[in-house]
Design an enzyme around this catalytic site. Sequence first.
Site, PDB file in Angstrom:
ATOM      1  N   GLY A 242       0.860  -0.986   0.022  1.00  0.00           N
ATOM      2  CA  GLY A 242       0.167  -0.054   0.077  1.00  0.00           C
ATOM      3  C   GLY A 242       0.901   1.181   0.037  1.00  0.00           C
ATOM      4  N   CYS A 243       0.402   2.373   0.397  1.00  0.00           N
ATOM      5  CA  CYS A 243       0.640   3.637   0.512  1.00  0.00           C
ATOM      6  C   CYS A 243       2.015   3.911   1.206  1.00  0.00           C
ATOM      7  CB  CYS A 243      -0.250   4.927   0.672  1.00  0.00           C
ATOM      8  SG  CYS A 243      -1.646   4.791  -0.242  1.00  0.00           S
ATOM      9  N   ASN A 244       2.159   3.020   2.191  1.00  0.00           N
ATOM     10  CA  ASN A 244       3.593   3.144   2.982  1.00  0.00           C
ATOM     11  C   ASN A 244       4.666   2.640   2.354  1.00  0.00           C
ATOM     12  OD1 ASN A 244       1.391   1.115   4.159  1.00  0.00           O
ATOM     13  ND2 ASN A 244       3.610   0.071   4.627  1.00  0.00           N
TER      14      ASN A 244
END
Length: 332
Positions: free
Chosen positions: A114-116
């Site tokens: 994901g975004c991390n």
Amino acid sequence: MLDMLAVTDPRVRSVFLNSSIEQRGLTLPTVGPDGAPVPESQGELLRKHTEQGLALGRAAIENCLADAGAQLSDVRYLCCVTSTGFLTPGFSALLIKELSMDVSCSRLDVVGMGCNAGLNALNAVAGWARSHPGELALLVCVEVCSAAYVFDGTMRSSVVNSLFGDGAAAVAVTAAADDEEHELPPGPALLHFSSRIIPEAVDAMRYDWDDQHGKFSFWLDPQVPYVVGAHAPGALEGLLHGTGVLPSDINHWVVHSGGKKVVDSVRINLGLTRHDVRHTTGVLRDHGNLSSGSFLFSYQRLAAEGRAAPGDLGVLMTMGPGSTIEMALARW
């Protein structure tokens, strides 16, 4: 976008119009005879992910190497990050073939975090660079968010569809031997990484199978901005612990463009100014949420300013499923 998708629900229109996003790069579905977008199957979305991802990834690598004054033949390690589709072999193998890179180039694919994930991967890339002084490593974040959506007019899907955009970013990482420090290119040194997971919010951000639509879809809990913001000070404390660095010593902030509410929550909880997150909000405005690559777009803008002076300290910060906050401390 609203007109093209024939969105008339005032609640949904409000979500789009109040997102602080003015434009995004997207690969839109084909329009049918009735003027409405033709529904895309999961297979069609995966093909979009592959085709657009390769084009975006290639451009990001070529631009990055041009900025670094390096050649494709210089790359000894390639790490590719994506969360908008699943491929085997992954983007690393496909891009090595596409760009005719050295077949002995080491590689890593980080999929689905994901975004991390950009900072998770940068940690791995920096570790490889430290153990291979003088050799060039590349991190490439490739996110085709328009290949990871459903459109059913619900508020759940509308929030997601109002946020994400397509994009790719690459960054070059290298470490010099002790007697070759003068040969390092300009840029910050990565000093320290930290991670903070929030187990009680494990379901707050999910990308999983949707039986109703027959495809994967992303889901965001409305409380995500407040959960992330509340845990940001603890994450920063963990990053700086034992370094002798105080929050007030940080000159530059490179924060993931997660969305207006997320950025505001992080800014308020960390006591940052709007100026501190100017690049974060600028990327959100011009590109939307680019998932794992967002922070590199912000870093590019910071680097282009030319205002970071030797000795300045910076914090890189990404947030995503887990729920997780990733941070890195850098010094110019």
